[in-house]
Design a protein around this motif. Structure first.
Motif, PDB file in Angstrom:
ATOM      1  N   SER A  31       0.829  -1.203   0.000  1.00  0.00           N
ATOM      2  CA  SER A  31       0.000   0.000   0.000  1.00  0.00           C
ATOM      3  C   SER A  31       0.865   1.255   0.000  1.00  0.00           C
ATOM      4  CB  SER A  31      -0.892   0.007   1.234  1.00  0.00           C
ATOM      5  OG  SER A  31      -1.591   1.227   1.313  1.00  0.00           O
ATOM      6  N   PRO A  32       0.482   2.253  -0.796  1.00  0.00           N
ATOM      7  CA  PRO A  32       1.199   3.529  -0.764  1.00  0.00           C
ATOM      8  C   PRO A  32       1.081   4.226   0.597  1.00  0.00           C
ATOM      9  CG  PRO A  32      -0.397   3.471  -2.580  1.00  0.00           C
ATOM     10  CD  PRO A  32      -0.548   2.211  -1.815  1.00  0.00           C
ATOM     11  N   LYS A  33       0.120   3.796   1.412  1.00  0.00           N
ATOM     12  CA  LYS A  33      -0.048   4.393   2.748  1.00  0.00           C
ATOM     13  C   LYS A  33       1.172   4.154   3.630  1.00  0.00           C
ATOM     14  CE  LYS A  33      -4.991   4.499   2.791  1.00  0.00           C
ATOM     15  NZ  LYS A  33      -6.051   4.855   3.682  1.00  0.00           N
ATOM     16  N   GLU A  36       3.058   7.412   3.458  1.00  0.00           N
ATOM     17  CA  GLU A  36       2.312   8.665   3.500  1.00  0.00           C
ATOM     18  C   GLU A  36       2.986   9.741   4.357  1.00  0.00           C
ATOM     19  OE1 GLU A  36      -1.627   7.787   4.806  1.00  0.00           O
ATOM     20  OE2 GLU A  36      -1.010   7.150   6.792  1.00  0.00           O
ATOM     21  N   THR A  37       3.864   9.363   5.265  1.00  0.00           N
ATOM     22  CA  THR A  37       4.550  10.359   6.093  1.00  0.00           C
ATOM     23  C   THR A  37       5.828  10.893   5.436  1.00  0.00           C
ATOM     24  OG1 THR A  37       5.781   8.646   7.287  1.00  0.00           O
ATOM     25  CG2 THR A  37       3.662   9.324   8.227  1.00  0.00           C
ATOM     26  N   TYR A  38       6.205  10.310   4.290  1.00  0.00           N
ATOM     27  CA  TYR A  38       7.415  10.734   3.592  1.00  0.00           C
ATOM     28  C   TYR A  38       7.129  11.989   2.774  1.00  0.00           C
ATOM     29  CZ  TYR A  38       9.613   6.146   4.430  1.00  0.00           C
ATOM     30  OH  TYR A  38      10.149   5.018   4.989  1.00  0.00           O
ATOM     31  N   ASN A  39       8.118  12.892   2.716  1.00  0.00           N
ATOM     32  CA  ASN A  39       7.996  14.035   1.816  1.00  0.00           C
ATOM     33  C   ASN A  39       8.586  13.650   0.460  1.00  0.00           C
ATOM     34  OD1 ASN A  39      10.829  14.437   1.825  1.00  0.00           O
ATOM     35  ND2 ASN A  39      10.688  15.728   3.654  1.00  0.00           N
ATOM     36  N   CYS A  40       8.515  14.544  -0.500  1.00  0.00           N
ATOM     37  CA  CYS A  40       8.957  14.233  -1.865  1.00  0.00           C
ATOM     38  C   CYS A  40      10.433  13.838  -1.926  1.00  0.00           C
ATOM     39  CB  CYS A  40       8.680  15.414  -2.802  1.00  0.00           C
ATOM     40  SG  CYS A  40       6.918  15.648  -3.144  1.00  0.00           S
ATOM     41  N   ALA A 105       4.613   1.135  -4.760  1.00  0.00           N
ATOM     42  CA  ALA A 105       3.953   1.941  -3.729  1.00  0.00           C
ATOM     43  C   ALA A 105       4.600   3.319  -3.607  1.00  0.00           C
ATOM     44  CB  ALA A 105       3.993   1.211  -2.391  1.00  0.00           C
ATOM     45  N   VAL A 106       5.925   3.381  -3.687  1.00  0.00           N
ATOM     46  CA  VAL A 106       6.618   4.675  -3.603  1.00  0.00           C
ATOM     47  C   VAL A 106       6.272   5.524  -4.831  1.00  0.00           C
ATOM     48  CG1 VAL A 106       8.875   5.817  -3.604  1.00  0.00           C
ATOM     49  CG2 VAL A 106       8.482   3.846  -2.135  1.00  0.00           C
ATOM     50  N   GLN A 107       6.232   4.900  -5.997  1.00  0.00           N
ATOM     51  CA  GLN A 107       5.855   5.646  -7.205  1.00  0.00           C
ATOM     52  C   GLN A 107       4.436   6.196  -7.076  1.00  0.00           C
ATOM     53  OE1 GLN A 107       6.710   2.849 -10.452  1.00  0.00           O
ATOM     54  NE2 GLN A 107       8.288   4.274 -11.130  1.00  0.00           N
ATOM     55  N   GLN A 108       3.528   5.388  -6.548  1.00  0.00           N
ATOM     56  CA  GLN A 108       2.160   5.857  -6.346  1.00  0.00           C
ATOM     57  C   GLN A 108       2.127   7.011  -5.350  1.00  0.00           C
ATOM     58  OE1 GLN A 108      -0.291   2.505  -5.261  1.00  0.00           O
ATOM     59  NE2 GLN A 108       0.266   1.373  -7.107  1.00  0.00           N
ATOM     60  N   SER A 109       2.941   6.915  -4.297  1.00  0.00           N
ATOM     61  CA  SER A 109       3.009   7.990  -3.303  1.00  0.00           C
ATOM     62  C   SER A 109       3.531   9.280  -3.915  1.00  0.00           C
ATOM     63  CB  SER A 109       3.892   7.582  -2.124  1.00  0.00           C
ATOM     64  OG  SER A 109       3.303   6.535  -1.414  1.00  0.00           O
ATOM     65  N   LEU A 110       4.518   9.154  -4.784  1.00  0.00           N
ATOM     66  CA  LEU A 110       5.046  10.335  -5.480  1.00  0.00           C
ATOM     67  C   LEU A 110       3.945  10.988  -6.312  1.00  0.00           C
ATOM     68  CD1 LEU A 110       8.512   8.954  -6.597  1.00  0.00           C
ATOM     69  CD2 LEU A 110       8.175  11.024  -5.247  1.00  0.00           C
ATOM     70  N   ASN A 111       3.135  10.175  -6.957  1.00  0.00           N
ATOM     71  CA  ASN A 111       2.042  10.708  -7.769  1.00  0.00           C
ATOM     72  C   ASN A 111       0.942  11.303  -6.898  1.00  0.00           C
ATOM     73  OD1 ASN A 111       3.236  10.003 -10.207  1.00  0.00           O
ATOM     74  ND2 ASN A 111       2.316   7.980 -10.207  1.00  0.00           N
ATOM     75  N   ILE A 112       0.601  10.637  -5.798  1.00  0.00           N
ATOM     76  CA  ILE A 112      -0.441  11.128  -4.890  1.00  0.00           C
ATOM     77  C   ILE A 112      -0.054  12.484  -4.309  1.00  0.00           C
ATOM     78  CG2 ILE A 112      -1.518  10.719  -2.630  1.00  0.00           C
ATOM     79  CD1 ILE A 112      -1.443   7.677  -3.374  1.00  0.00           C
TER      80      ILE A 112
END
Length: 124
Positions: A31-33, A36-40, A105-112
């Motif tokens: 899960s990209p969650k 979720e606490t990581y910055n770009c 998941a990290v790629q999705q987080s970057l997009n989110i």
């Protein structure tokens, strides 16, 4: 001779002993969650770290799969006990599948988080 060759081949297949090439290892969903606490910047750094590990582990899996193919050929034709040394890559395969999932998941987080494209491209 034919029966022993077929028996050796059946043994190899039956034990599931052949190593899997990296392209054939399914991705484990993450899960990209988790990120979720990581910055770009942190996400970009994590993507680079995971990417490096994926390449390293994928190379090892591909080498093991190639070695197993060669060993199977030798085992079936010349010396069937060599077939007993095939495989043994289940743990690395599981780690590789997990890493691929983390990468996605990290790629999705970057997009989110709508991180700048430079953060995503720098990691590749």
């Amino acid at each position: 001779m034919k029966k022993s060759t077929l028996a050796a081949l059946a043994l190899c297949i039956g034990l599931g002993g052949c190593a899997t090439a990296s392209k054939d290892v399914p991705t484990t969903y993450m899960s990209p969650k988790l990120f979720e606490t990581y910055n770009c910047a942190q996400l970009s750094s994590e993507l680079q770290r995971i990417s490096t590990r994926v390449v390293q582990l994928g190379g090892r899996l591909d080498k093991a799969a190639s070695n197993d193919k060669a060993l199977t050929g030798v085992g079936v034709i010349l010396f069937w006990p060599a077939l007993l040394h095939l495989g043994g890559t289940k743990v690395p395969e599981a780690n590789y599948a997990r890493l691929k999932g983390e990468f996605d998941a990290v790629q999705q987080s970057l997009n989110i988080k709508q991180c700048p494209a430079e953060a995503i491209v720098a990691a590749k």
